[in-house]
Design a protein around this motif. Structure first.
Motif, short mmCIF file in Angstrom:
data_model
loop_
_atom_site.label_atom_id
_atom_site.label_comp_id
_atom_site.label_asym_id
_atom_site.label_seq_id
_atom_site.Cartn_x
_atom_site.Cartn_y
_atom_site.Cartn_z
N ILE A 411 125.23 29.29 3.18
CA ILE A 411 125.57 28.87 4.55
C ILE A 411 126.97 28.24 4.52
CG2 ILE A 411 124.95 27.32 6.44
CD1 ILE A 411 122.01 27.60 5.54
N THR A 412 127.88 28.78 5.32
CA THR A 412 129.27 28.29 5.26
C THR A 412 129.55 27.21 6.30
OG1 THR A 412 129.83 30.21 6.60
CG2 THR A 412 130.28 30.37 4.25
N SER A 413 128.75 27.12 7.35
CA SER A 413 129.00 26.09 8.37
C SER A 413 128.35 24.77 7.95
CB SER A 413 128.40 26.54 9.72
OG SER A 413 127.99 25.42 10.47
N PRO A 414 129.16 23.70 7.82
CA PRO A 414 128.60 22.40 7.40
C PRO A 414 127.49 21.91 8.34
CG PRO A 414 131.01 22.35 7.34
CD PRO A 414 130.61 23.65 7.99
N GLU A 415 127.69 22.10 9.66
CA GLU A 415 126.70 21.64 10.64
C GLU A 415 125.38 22.39 10.46
OE1 GLU A 415 124.61 19.82 13.35
OE2 GLU A 415 126.52 19.11 12.56
N GLU A 416 125.49 23.70 10.30
CA GLU A 416 124.30 24.55 10.12
C GLU A 416 123.58 24.17 8.81
OE1 GLU A 416 123.29 29.21 9.46
OE2 GLU A 416 125.24 28.79 10.37
N LEU A 417 124.36 23.86 7.78
CA LEU A 417 123.78 23.50 6.48
C LEU A 417 122.94 22.22 6.60
CD1 LEU A 417 123.48 23.98 3.43
CD2 LEU A 417 125.60 22.72 3.08
N VAL A 418 123.49 21.22 7.31
CA VAL A 418 122.76 19.96 7.49
C VAL A 418 121.42 20.22 8.18
CG1 VAL A 418 122.77 17.76 8.74
CG2 VAL A 418 124.80 18.48 7.48
N GLN A 419 121.45 21.03 9.23
CA GLN A 419 120.21 21.35 9.97
C GLN A 419 119.21 22.06 9.07
OE1 GLN A 419 119.50 19.99 12.84
NE2 GLN A 419 121.56 19.12 12.70
#
Length: 681
Positions: A411-419
């Motif tokens: 997962i490259t998006s930091p926000e998506e990774l946190v979720q």
């Protein structure tokens, strides 16, 4: 005979020179006896009494500097006054502050400037909230012309290098601490990181230390603290750790001096610890009913009169809490969570003093085997993983790590990774454990690991579990597609009863279980036949006999299933003899490590995973003697184990060899006859 001239220490001159630099940069530094702040002073004092250092165990100079992001960095400086007393490293190039017995190497700590400074830095890691510390050593001597020659060592000691320390750079004075240069220095420090190999070596070192600390703690409590049952000891460790982990900016860690050993109602030590745990669980957003279970369980131990009785100005609870923080605090502070909790729970299991029969039944899966099961069950970031006999949740912790790593990699998006990380921990793991004291360990393990504890349930998976989430979406079915298990072997069919139940509740995915191998050769016949009506046996792996060193030598196998597809009689099963997994094990009490990679163990484990997934084309280290494919009879249930087939069909080469042997014999017979004929006939 001329007397040998004693070399005089020039430490006062070195201190004078270096402190002069600090003064010229207008830095507010404190000398040996002066106070920097109470947290740091107290940490140095506590560490001194724990590590038996001589002298006051005080850095010669100390400062607290702030960078542009307002982060604080304690700077601890130690001076010496001899030519070769800057630093002492071990064979791996690490600062040698531990001896072969994993005890503080007091000679090095007291004699070498950098070693002393790094020792003090570890005190701060252990007892304060600071995670990044700069340790500086400086020593020197006077040359023939009475000029001072000096050398400086600057080390970064942090949570990220497990307190071992890393060299920052070469420096000829302390100007990197000056207000103009400090941000640049911090930027350089932030780029330091250990290679995976260095980190692995350090972790191995720390694991040995953890072993020693845990055994010492156990013996100490066992011998000196009377009236504590086995469960009490386990709950006290669990409670102490939860109370001292803290949550940055939200819940301050409970300190030893917060326990006042008071008899005032509402303010006994037990009540203080319990209040801290409640705040911790609430801030962790643990579901309310789970919080209630934890608090109820721990209250039974923490609130007893005996443990809160004040004798000689101190309660037993405060004494035990102090021992736990002193012996173990450093390991969970520096984020050694996986290795640390695994060791902790193994040790605490042994405290639970199961009878010999039960001891063989409750056996923790070594972490490298747990990882293997997770990989064989093809766990990834989107898996829903469950375990029907979760013990202290070691298998689920391995699964969670695998899922989080996969998420980080893809997962490259930091926000998506946190979720995604939140979802993995809250919704994608489920474990069942029926023994309440072991259940408590599982919950603590998952909380310390970043909390995948939401759906760890204190239930009997065979009788009381309906396949639904325990917390959160309690009316929804848990959509399991990966099943991992090390069952109690005393259960029906050696534990295959758990496999039957779990697989019946799944409709797709994979399962990997480690079990006594008699389950595959007749002990679980009926369960096995039933299982194959809806699932395919992909692989049967014969494991080394001594995996569970120290427990009974039990031959185990790993069985791998594809879920939701009936086993066809022509299905090829991969049979693998993994008796040589590349590790040598010993069960010596004094062994520094009971597991040694003596024959490409990591590569063998990887090859095993590849063979199960992709088949014969991946054969490399293993020979065809150790890998073959064959069918089983889905209606038999007792033919699941590795049984090497000896091929009796002769090859053309066999035929040629036989003929040539025969001809050679014929010729020798003819020659013999020739030799026996009388002359002249």
């Amino acid at each position: 005979m001329a007397k040998k001239k004693t070399v005089q220490s020039i430490e006062p001159n070195i201190a004078d020179l270096a402190n002069g630099w600090l003064k010229s940069y207008k830095l507010d530094y404190k000398l040996e006896q002066e106070s920097l702040n109470t947290e740091i002073d107290k940490a140095l004092n506590d560490y001194h009494s724990k590590n038996g250092g001589i002298g006051g165990n005080r850095p010669d100079a100390k400062l607290l500097l702030q960078d542009k992001n307002l982060n604080f960095f304690p700077i601890l400086i130690e001076y010496k006054g001899y030519k070769d007393k800057l630093i002492k490293l071990d064979v791996n190039g690490q600062i040698e502050n531990k001896n072969t017995k994993n005890e503080p190497h007091l000679t090095n700590i007291n004699s070498y400037a950098v070693n002393g400074a790094v020792h003090y830095a570890n005190a701060l890691l252990h007892y304060t909230s600071y995670t990044d510390i700069i340790a500086i050593g400086m020593t020197g001597y006077k040359d023939e012309s009475d000029n001072i020659k000096y050398s400086i060592g600057v080390y970064y000691v942090s949570k990220s290098n497990l307190g071992a320390g890393q060299k920052v750079s070469e420096y000829s004075d302390f100007s990197f601490l000056s207000p103009e240069s400090f941000d640049e220095f911090v930027a350089k420090v932030k780029t330091l990181h250990l290679s995976q190999e260095e980190l692995d070596k350090l972790k191995e070192q720390k694991e040995k230390e953890i072993d020693k600390s845990l055994k010492d703690l156990n013996n100490d409590i066992y011998q000196n603290e009377k009236g504590l049952g086995e469960n009490d000891r386990v709950y006290l460790v669990a409670a102490s750790i939860m109370a001292t982990i803290g949550i940055p900016g939200k819940v301050a860690p409970l300190e030893k001096e917060d326990l006042k050993s008071s008899i005032e109602e509402g303010n006994t030590d037990g009540e203080i610890v319990l209040r801290k745990i409640k705040a911790f669980l609430k801030e962790k957003k643990i579901p309310q009913d789970k919080q209630d279970i934890i608090i109820r369980t721990l209250s039974n131990t923490l609130l007893t009169d005996n443990i809160n009785k004040v004798e000689d100005g101190e309660t037993q609870l405060k004494r035990v809490f102090t021992k736990i923080v002193d012996d173990l605090g450093i390991y969970y502070k520096i984020g050694l969570s996986t290795d640390f909790t695994g060791k902790l729970f193994n040790e605490m299991y042994s405290w639970l003093g199961f009878t010999q029969d039960k001891l063989n039944d409750v056996v923790l899966t070594p972490s490298y085997i747990a990882t293997l099961l997770v990989q064989l069950a093809r766990v990834n970031k989107d898996s829903y993983v469950w375990d029907f006999a979760t013990g202290s949740a070691g298998l689920l912790v391995s699964a969670m790590n695998e899922m989080l790593n996969d998420a980080k990699d893809t997962i490259t998006s930091p926000e998506e990774l946190v979720q995604k990380e939140i979802k993995i921990k809250a919704e994608q793991l489920l474990g069942l454990e029926v023994l309440s004291n072991v259940y408590m360990l599982a919950v603590l393990n998952m909380i310390m690991m970043g909390d995948g504890s939401s759906n760890i349930l204190n239930k009997d998976s065979l009788k009381d579990f309906d396949g639904k989430y325990g917390f959160g979406k309690t009316d929804e079915i848990f959509p399991a597609d990966a099943f991992i298990l090390n069952p109690p072997y005393s259960a029906s069919g050696n534990g295959m009863v758990f496999v039957q139940k779990a697989l019946q509740m799944m409709n797709k995915g994979y399962a990997a279980i480690i079990i006594q191998n008699s389950a595959g050769s007749g002990k679980a016949k009926d369960y096995n036949i039933n299982i194959l009506k809806q699932n395919t046996l992909i692989a049967s792996i014969k494991m080394p006999i001594d995996i569970f060193v120290g427990k009974a030598s039990v031959q185990t196998n790993i069985y791998v299933f594809k879920v939701g597809e009936k086993h066809h009689k022509d299905e090829m099963v991969k049979f693998i003899d993994f008796s040589n997994d590349g590790y040598s094990r010993s069960n010596r009490k004094k062994a520094s490590s009971n597991l040694k990679d003596t024959d490409r163990a990591k590569e063998r484990y990887q090859e095993l995973v590849n063979l199960v997934r992709f088949g014969k084309s991946k054969l490399n280290i293993f020979s065809e003697k150790e890998y073959y494919e064959a069918t089983i009879n889905p209606h038999d249930g007792a033919d699941w184990n590795y049984n090497p087939i000896i091929n009796t069909k002769p090859t053309l080469d066999d035929f040629k060899k036989t003929v040539s042997d025969y001809l050679a014999w014929e010729v020798s017979q003819l020659l013999k006859i020739q030799g026996e004929k009388p002359a002249g006939k």
